[in-house]
Design an enzyme around this catalytic site. Structure first.
Site, mmCIF file in Angstrom:
data_model
loop_
_atom_site.group_PDB
_atom_site.id
_atom_site.type_symbol
_atom_site.label_atom_id
_atom_site.label_comp_id
_atom_site.label_asym_id
_atom_site.label_seq_id
_atom_site.Cartn_x
_atom_site.Cartn_y
_atom_site.Cartn_z
ATOM 1 N N GLU A 269 -33.240 31.475 29.112
ATOM 2 C CA GLU A 269 -32.479 30.876 30.083
ATOM 3 C C GLU A 269 -33.160 29.642 30.670
ATOM 4 O O GLU A 269 -33.602 29.665 31.855
ATOM 5 C CB GLU A 269 -32.016 31.841 31.029
ATOM 6 C CG GLU A 269 -31.121 32.878 30.738
ATOM 7 C CD GLU A 269 -31.249 33.828 32.044
ATOM 8 O OE1 GLU A 269 -31.716 33.680 33.121
ATOM 9 O OE2 GLU A 269 -30.120 34.944 31.957
ATOM 10 N N GLY A 271 -33.870 26.184 32.451
ATOM 11 C CA GLY A 271 -33.429 25.292 33.127
ATOM 12 C C GLY A 271 -34.182 23.907 33.217
ATOM 13 O O GLY A 271 -33.990 22.957 32.554
ATOM 14 N N ARG A 272 -35.222 24.262 33.877
ATOM 15 C CA ARG A 272 -36.376 23.105 34.032
ATOM 16 C C ARG A 272 -36.708 22.444 32.626
ATOM 17 O O ARG A 272 -36.729 21.137 32.505
ATOM 18 C CB ARG A 272 -37.434 23.575 35.026
ATOM 19 C CG ARG A 272 -38.581 22.555 35.126
ATOM 20 C CD ARG A 272 -39.858 23.332 35.573
ATOM 21 N NE ARG A 272 -39.466 24.545 36.452
ATOM 22 C CZ ARG A 272 -39.272 24.328 37.673
ATOM 23 N NH1 ARG A 272 -39.504 23.011 38.364
ATOM 24 N NH2 ARG A 272 -39.189 25.259 38.505
ATOM 25 N N ARG A 308 -37.907 18.816 46.352
ATOM 26 C CA ARG A 308 -38.858 19.609 45.671
ATOM 27 C C ARG A 308 -40.361 19.375 46.596
ATOM 28 O O ARG A 308 -41.028 20.477 46.796
ATOM 29 C CB ARG A 308 -39.152 19.323 44.237
ATOM 30 C CG ARG A 308 -37.835 19.928 43.357
ATOM 31 C CD ARG A 308 -38.116 19.944 41.963
ATOM 32 N NE ARG A 308 -38.886 21.423 41.586
ATOM 33 C CZ ARG A 308 -40.053 21.153 41.384
ATOM 34 N NH1 ARG A 308 -40.653 20.197 41.284
ATOM 35 N NH2 ARG A 308 -40.810 22.352 41.298
ATOM 36 N N CYS A 341 -35.132 12.389 59.423
ATOM 37 C CA CYS A 341 -35.655 12.425 60.921
ATOM 38 C C CYS A 341 -36.413 13.597 60.965
ATOM 39 O O CYS A 341 -36.085 14.503 61.913
ATOM 40 C CB CYS A 341 -34.677 12.351 62.160
ATOM 41 S SG CYS A 341 -33.562 10.807 61.639
ATOM 42 N N TYR A 370 -33.586 20.267 39.354
ATOM 43 C CA TYR A 370 -33.519 20.726 40.901
ATOM 44 C C TYR A 370 -33.785 19.480 41.520
ATOM 45 O O TYR A 370 -34.520 19.305 42.579
ATOM 46 C CB TYR A 370 -34.558 21.776 40.954
ATOM 47 C CG TYR A 370 -34.515 22.930 40.182
ATOM 48 C CD1 TYR A 370 -33.293 23.942 40.426
ATOM 49 C CD2 TYR A 370 -35.211 23.347 39.232
ATOM 50 C CE1 TYR A 370 -33.017 24.822 39.515
ATOM 51 C CE2 TYR A 370 -35.052 24.469 38.416
ATOM 52 C CZ TYR A 370 -33.900 25.123 38.360
ATOM 53 O OH TYR A 370 -34.015 26.268 37.510
HETATM 54 N N1 LLP Z 1 -32.274 32.237 34.993
HETATM 55 C C1 LLP Z 1 -32.298 32.784 36.224
HETATM 56 C C2 LLP Z 1 -31.664 34.185 36.473
HETATM 57 C C3 LLP Z 1 -32.774 31.784 37.145
HETATM 58 O O1 LLP Z 1 -32.618 32.436 38.323
HETATM 59 C C4 LLP Z 1 -33.221 30.817 37.073
HETATM 60 C C5 LLP Z 1 -33.884 29.984 38.070
HETATM 61 C C6 LLP Z 1 -33.211 30.276 35.654
HETATM 62 C C7 LLP Z 1 -32.720 31.192 34.859
HETATM 63 C C8 LLP Z 1 -34.093 29.045 35.174
HETATM 64 O O2 LLP Z 1 -35.320 28.896 35.622
HETATM 65 P P1 LLP Z 1 -36.212 27.717 35.146
HETATM 66 O O3 LLP Z 1 -36.226 27.960 33.566
HETATM 67 O O4 LLP Z 1 -35.512 26.424 35.528
HETATM 68 O O5 LLP Z 1 -37.633 27.773 35.986
HETATM 69 N N2 LLP Z 1 -35.604 25.000 42.740
HETATM 70 C C9 LLP Z 1 -36.899 25.529 42.085
HETATM 71 C C10 LLP Z 1 -36.673 26.567 41.001
HETATM 72 C C11 LLP Z 1 -35.617 27.718 41.555
HETATM 73 C C12 LLP Z 1 -35.133 28.172 40.082
HETATM 74 C C13 LLP Z 1 -34.109 29.504 40.471
HETATM 75 N N3 LLP Z 1 -33.792 30.236 39.325
HETATM 76 C C14 LLP Z 1 -37.796 24.453 41.722
HETATM 77 O O6 LLP Z 1 -37.351 23.187 42.012
HETATM 78 O O7 LLP Z 1 -38.788 24.480 41.214
#
Ligand code: LLP
Length: 414
Positions: A269, A271-272, A308, A341, A370
């Protein structure tokens, strides 16, 4: 090392200053080429044929980006009804989504059941609620496999002290509740956290496979996301070693396949990894000053636009676009701050950068994940526009900037 640059590689020959002049500042700019490349890398990560990539749409939910991810062979990891709606709008079918719920309402669960989206519960109570709503249906269960890690404590989602998942000592209870509620456990999942390098991810794979052996009839096992990207390229940080990760992952998956005696899909999964590097956030320097010992470059990149650094103290490389005529070689220790602010409003702290001037355009690199998805309207500022540099190098507006009419429209009852 940051330079004053007219580097246009990312922008495919477009001048970032002209993009800002046309679409306004701040501005999120995405590269379709990079997005497709990162999707392809994930889709081909393993040579095991039954590996599925669920793109974690929370990283960037722009519909155009979602469509491209789907075209590249990704399915969708969603965490809210809103993300489900966006994913469906972008063309994902319900059977191409997995809804990773965390403390959602019965209404959200009913929505998923009605649409035919598989739900992954992460508590015994939500398992029971789903059983009431979808008797005879399928369910996935999120475990806390004990492995956790990430770039900041707020993104660690496995191991002690996190709110996520069900502990493995509750496996018997999970089975019993599923049976009582006539639910078939189709899959198990975990997610260890965010911005992890290969070794920890693989330790997580071992941990969830160990839990999987307690279930005899799984259709899928989901290893979660969290693959790291190099945010510090200007200091030589190297990308994830995909080849090493891939071969280690392959041997675990092929072995498990043989041992399990039943065909099972494996899900990752990211995302980043998919969305971060395809995005650059452009902003403008509006003021430069020194307050005693500290130098500040004040920009329109407040934390309502990009959170971030404020939330995680995250590092993002910076580029400066000025045009050759005004290039300066002098460097200065500077804090790049926003227009909000609050004192925690910054993009880069104590960074040695070429001296900045009013009117400079700066680029915050690796801002595609993000970035926009965590933006808000604090101080009643409109969220920025988003543009895509397409494969044919043309620029397409893919989200317009908020305007005050939209922003005022939800406030009723005056
Ligand atoms: N799967 C689940 C269940 C998750 O909760 C997340 C991210 C992902 C996959 C994807 O994770 P990634 O591959 O993107 O690391 N806002 C934070 C990141 C929070 C991620 C939350 N869950 C940041 O900007 O670093």
């Amino acid at each position: 090392m940051t330079e004053v640059t007219d580097r246009t590689n990312f922008f495919e020959g477009h001048d970032p200053r002209e993009l800002v002049a046309k679409y306004g500042s701040p501005l999120y700019v995405y590269s379709e080429k990079t997005l497709r490349l990162r999707c392809r890398e994930m889709v081909s990560l393993s040579s095991c044929p039954n590996v599925i990539v669920n793109y974690a749409v929370k990283a960037n939910t722009n519909l155009t980006l979602l469509k491209i991810a789907r075209e590249c062979g990704c399915r969708a990891d969603i965490s809210s009804m809103g993300e489900a709606v966006a994913a469906m709008e972008a063309g994902f079918r319900p059977d191409e989504m997995l809804f990773m719920v965390n403390n959602v309402s019965a209404d959200e669960l009913s929505f998923a059941v009605e649409k035919g989206i598989t739900v992954c519960v992460d508590s015994l109570t939500q398992l029971a609620t789903l059983g009431r709503l979808n008797p005879g249906g399928k369910v996935a269960v999120r475990f806390n496999s004990g492995v956790g890690g990430g770039h900041h404590e707020n993104v660690v989602t496995g191991g002690d002290g996190t709110k996520f998942g069900i502990m493995p000592d509750k496996i018997a209870m999970v089975k019993l509740l599923a049976k009582q509620n006539n639910l078939k456990i189709a899959g198990i999942t975990h997610h260890i956290g965010s911005q992890n390098w290969g070794d920890l991810y693989l330790a997580g794979v071992d941990a969830i496979l160990k839990i999987a052996r307690e279930f005899s009839d799984l259709e899928f096992i989901d290893f979660g996301g969290g693959f790291a990207i190099p945010y510090n390229k200007q200091n030589g940080e190297k990308p994830l070693d995909l080849r090493a990760l891939s071969s280690a992952l392959d041997s675990k998956l092929f072995d498990f396949n043989k041992e399990y005696g039943k065909s099972v899909n494996f899900i990752i999964e990211p995302g980043r990894y998919i969305a971060a590097e395809c995005g650059v956030l452009l902003g403008t320097v509006h003021s430069v000053k020194s307050n005693n010992t500290k130098n500040f470059a004040g920009t329109d990149l407040g934390f309502s636009v990009f959170k971030r650094p404020t939330v995680y103290d995250a590092h993002h490389d910076i580029e400066i676009y000025r045009g050759q005529s005004a290039a300066s070689t002098k460097t200065k220790n500077v804090n790049i701050v926003g227009n909000q602010c609050e004192s925690g409003d910054y993009i880069a702290k104590e960074r040695e950068l070429p001296e900045l001037f009013d009117g400079d355009i700066i680029g915050v690199l690796d801002a595609g994940a993000y970035g926009y998805s965590m933006s808000c309207q604090y101080n009643f500022r409109p969220r920025p526009a988003e543009v895509l540099i397409q494969l044919d190098k043309s620029v397409k507006l893919i989200r317009r900037r908020d305007n005050f009419t939209d922003m005022l429209a939800n406030m009723v009852g005056l």
